[in-house]
Design a protein around this motif. Structure first.
Motif, PDB file in Angstrom:
ATOM      1  N   VAL A 107       0.837  -1.195   0.000  1.00  0.00           N
ATOM      2  CA  VAL A 107       0.000   0.000   0.000  1.00  0.00           C
ATOM      3  C   VAL A 107       0.873   1.246   0.000  1.00  0.00           C
ATOM      4  N   GLY A 108       0.286   2.370  -0.377  1.00  0.00           N
ATOM      5  CA  GLY A 108       1.021   3.631  -0.423  1.00  0.00           C
ATOM      6  C   GLY A 108       0.464   4.509  -1.522  1.00  0.00           C
ATOM      7  N   THR A 109       1.309   5.357  -2.124  1.00  0.00           N
ATOM      8  CA  THR A 109       0.894   6.235  -3.213  1.00  0.00           C
ATOM      9  C   THR A 109       1.956   6.233  -4.303  1.00  0.00           C
ATOM     10  N   ASP A 110       1.509   6.405  -5.538  1.00  0.00           N
ATOM     11  CA  ASP A 110       2.378   6.610  -6.692  1.00  0.00           C
ATOM     12  C   ASP A 110       2.000   7.930  -7.339  1.00  0.00           C
ATOM     13  N   VAL A 111       2.983   8.808  -7.543  1.00  0.00           N
ATOM     14  CA  VAL A 111       2.762  10.074  -8.228  1.00  0.00           C
ATOM     15  C   VAL A 111       3.255   9.919  -9.662  1.00  0.00           C
ATOM     16  N   LEU A 112       2.340  10.008 -10.626  1.00  0.00           N
ATOM     17  CA  LEU A 112       2.648   9.819 -12.040  1.00  0.00           C
ATOM     18  C   LEU A 112       2.525  11.141 -12.781  1.00  0.00           C
ATOM     19  N   THR A 113       3.281  11.266 -13.857  1.00  0.00           N
ATOM     20  CA  THR A 113       3.274  12.497 -14.661  1.00  0.00           C
ATOM     21  C   THR A 113       2.975  12.155 -16.108  1.00  0.00           C
ATOM     22  N   TYR A 114       2.057  12.954 -16.694  1.00  0.00           N
ATOM     23  CA  TYR A 114       1.744  12.830 -18.115  1.00  0.00           C
ATOM     24  C   TYR A 114       2.205  14.102 -18.809  1.00  0.00           C
ATOM     25  N   SER A 115       3.047  13.940 -19.826  1.00  0.00           N
ATOM     26  CA  SER A 115       3.603  15.094 -20.542  1.00  0.00           C
ATOM     27  C   SER A 115       3.264  15.002 -22.023  1.00  0.00           C
ATOM     28  N   LEU A 116       2.966  16.196 -22.633  1.00  0.00           N
ATOM     29  CA  LEU A 116       2.614  16.249 -24.044  1.00  0.00           C
ATOM     30  C   LEU A 116       3.203  17.519 -24.652  1.00  0.00           C
ATOM     31  N   THR A 117       3.847  17.388 -25.828  1.00  0.00           N
ATOM     32  CA  THR A 117       4.415  18.527 -26.546  1.00  0.00           C
ATOM     33  C   THR A 117       3.633  18.748 -27.831  1.00  0.00           C
TER      34      THR A 117
END
Length: 378
Positions: A107-117
């Protein structure tokens, strides 16, 4: 979106005039699209000028929207994350660049990033996924179960988890009642995990035996506890050890207690246990003579009764002549009649008697009555 761009620098060798109205600045910042120009005039010869212009276009930064889920169960099935506009790249723990997210085991948290150019401008957005605890459910391999009411299938209970079964029952374990597939579903908050097992139900030994037997301890006489006729492919084992017959359906016992019979079906290996309770219970007994001779010869001179297992506090004896007169009465079983009435020995005749009593072991039966007649002879 609004950006910022700096025009310049230009050489400061004359008078500088920008189209924005700024003067004598070698560079200026601009924050919106448009055509910008600059004129440089020779201070000695004003007729000499230099002119330049540029078209500035500010492209918008992509506006990113990321979709659900915001929480997911540990060890769950991988999910495809979504975001718009499409075509960007995901980064972070447990996620592929294309957005396939595999939940971790803890258990815990995941911080994800979505990037678009787009058009040279890059936009990004973050998504925090909370990993929730998921139940651990494992029914084990398919197996056979004896239909003896004692062999359960299920899992070890965990506080806070709700369990439901394919047959409509609830709880961490059940008794299977048929051959086939059984599944269990465990729910913990938003997390639901299931498992399936195939059960083959085997017949268990069946016997027919009374649940209680009565043994009169004061009489010191054994009784037989009977579990039916022997079956050739059954094995029998009694505990505690009886007087005889420990490995047979019938045993002889002499002590009141609970006796347990373990029966094994040697064809399929299934066992079953049966119990019977041997209780100390004695039936009341009253023995009454039918003749006596009160002639003082020392032989059979008294009307004696012999009792066993009756209550001495609830006893009465009455003896009547043929006209209904009471010849003798007593409230003690040990009293005996010597054949006299008002000091005289009665004449030979038949005399009726009535005994009222209560059972020592069965007081719930109330007052019991015994009737008969005795002959007085000389």
């Amino acid at each position: 979106m609004r950006g910022r761009f700096v025009l310049g620098p230009i050489p400061a060798t004359g008078n500088i005039l920008w189209s924005t109205g700024d003067k004598n600045l070698t560079s200026i910042p601009v924050t919106k699209s448009g055509i910008y120009s600059v004129t440089v005039t020779d201070p000695v010869n004003p007729g000499c000028q230099s002119f330049s212009e540029v078209n500035i276009v500010f492209n918008p930064t992509p506006k990113i929207n990321v979709g659900l889920p915001s929480s997911i169960c540990a060890n769950g099935t991988p999910v495809q994350l979504s975001a718009s506009p499409a075509g960007g790249i995901w980064s972070g723990n447990n996620v592929t660049p294309t957005g396939k997210y595999t939940p971790p085991s803890s258990v815990g948290t995941d911080v994800l990033t979505y990037s678009l150019t787009l058009n040279g401008c890059t936009g990004s957005a973050q998504k925090t996924i909370t990993i929730l605890p998921a139940p651990n459910v494992n029914l084990g391999p398919d197996r056979s179960v004896c239909n003896n009411g004692k062999e359960y299938i299920g899992v070890s209970p965990i506080p806070g988890i709700q369990y439901s079964w394919s047959n409509g029952q609830s709880g961490p374990s059940i008794l299977p009642d048929h051959s086939g597939d059984y599944w269990i579903r465990a729910s913990q908050g938003l997390c639901v995990v299931s498992d399936t097992i195939k059960i083959t139900l085997l017949p268990a030994p069946v016997i027919f035996m009374r649940g209680e037997y009565y043994l009169c301890v004061p009489d010191n006489l054994p009784i037989i506890v009977d579990a039916g006729n022997p079956i050739s492919y059954y094995s029998y084992f009694w505990t505690p050890a009886p007087v005889s017959g420990q490995n047979t359906p019938k045993i002889t016992v002499i002590q009141p207690r609970v006796y347990t019979l373990l029966v094994k079906d040697n064809n399929n290996g299934c066992t079953n246990t049966f119990e019977t309770n041997v209780i100390d219970r004695c039936e009341p007994s009253i023995l009454v003579p039918n003749i006596f001779t009160p002639n003082a010869d020392g032989l059979n001179n008294y009307f004696d009764i012999f009792t066993a297992h009756i209550s001495r506090e609830d006893f009465s004896l009455k003896i009547f002549n043929r006209w209904g007169e009471i010849m003798f009465t007593s409230t003690r079983p040990d009293d005996r009649w010597d054949g006299r009435y008002k000091g005289e020995v009665v004449k030979p005749d038949s005399f009726a008697w009535i005994i009222n009593y209560k059972s020592e072991y069965y007081p719930e039966r109330g007052v019991l009555t015994k009737r008969g007649a005795v002959t007085v002879a000389w």
